[in-house]
Design an enzyme around this catalytic site. Structure first.
Site, mmCIF file in Angstrom:
data_model
loop_
_atom_site.group_PDB
_atom_site.id
_atom_site.type_symbol
_atom_site.label_atom_id
_atom_site.label_comp_id
_atom_site.label_asym_id
_atom_site.label_seq_id
_atom_site.Cartn_x
_atom_site.Cartn_y
_atom_site.Cartn_z
ATOM 1 C CG HIS A 5 -0.256 0.090 2.539
ATOM 2 N ND1 HIS A 5 -0.038 -1.019 3.323
ATOM 3 C CD2 HIS A 5 0.271 1.132 3.240
ATOM 4 C CE1 HIS A 5 0.584 -0.669 4.433
ATOM 5 N NE2 HIS A 5 0.789 0.640 4.404
ATOM 6 C CD GLU A 62 -1.881 3.106 6.316
ATOM 7 O OE1 GLU A 62 -1.586 3.816 7.295
ATOM 8 O OE2 GLU A 62 -1.190 2.133 5.942
ATOM 9 C CG HIS A 80 4.619 4.109 4.794
ATOM 10 N ND1 HIS A 80 4.030 4.611 5.930
ATOM 11 C CD2 HIS A 80 3.984 2.934 4.540
ATOM 12 C CE1 HIS A 80 3.088 3.774 6.343
ATOM 13 N NE2 HIS A 80 3.035 2.758 5.517
ATOM 14 C CD GLU A 123 4.710 -0.373 7.128
ATOM 15 O OE1 GLU A 123 4.396 -0.785 8.256
ATOM 16 O OE2 GLU A 123 3.888 0.179 6.347
#
Length: 146
Positions: A5, A62, A80, A123
């Site tokens: 995401h 997200e 991120h 991430e």
């Protein structure tokens, strides 16, 4: 590695949902509200990706809504990119060996953060079950912003 995401912080959740959901046409796949952390996470996917997003939790956008007001400066509203990796320790070691700083080490065997050469936060999440805590990761401190 698998793309998961992209996280974007939003100031006005309803205005953002109106844009992403109602106007752009994305569909909500899941939501998490954290009273303790004072934030909400709303995951959206393109209509053709909805089933995949619900079963695999990717590919998604997200939206992160922090309940306490914050003025996002310097691109902080972009959060991120997230990728699942088969072995988070091996991925972090390969990055470190290549000269990349591990900003948030995978002390929990599950999550790490690094930055691209342009400062984009990445991430890394352990695919499947988290790995058992291991050195040197468990005693590594956070470095810089992630």
């Amino acid at each position: 590695m698998r793309y998961l995401h992209t996280m974007v912080r939003v100031k006005d959740l309803e205005a953002s949902l109106h844009f992403y959901r109602d106007l752009l046409g994305l569909v909500q796949t899941r939501r998490m509200d954290s009273e303790a952390g004072r934030f909400s996470l709303i995951y959206l996917a393109a209509p053709q990706d909805k089933a995949r997003a619900e079963s695999e939790k990717s590919p998604e956008v997200e939206l992160t809504f922090n309940w306490d007001p914050e003025d996002y400066q310097g691109g902080r509203n972009f959060g991120h990119l997230a990728f699942a990796v088969d072995d988070i320790y091996a991925a972090c070691q390969r990055l470190m060996d290549g000269g990349v700083t591990i900003n948030r080490p995978p002390r929990d065997g599950h999550m790490a953060f690094v930055r691209s050469p342009d400062g984009i936060s990445i991430e890394l999440l352990q695919a499947g079950e988290r790995l058992a805590p291991a050195e040197p990761w468990t005693s590594m401190p956070n470095v810089g912003a992630w």
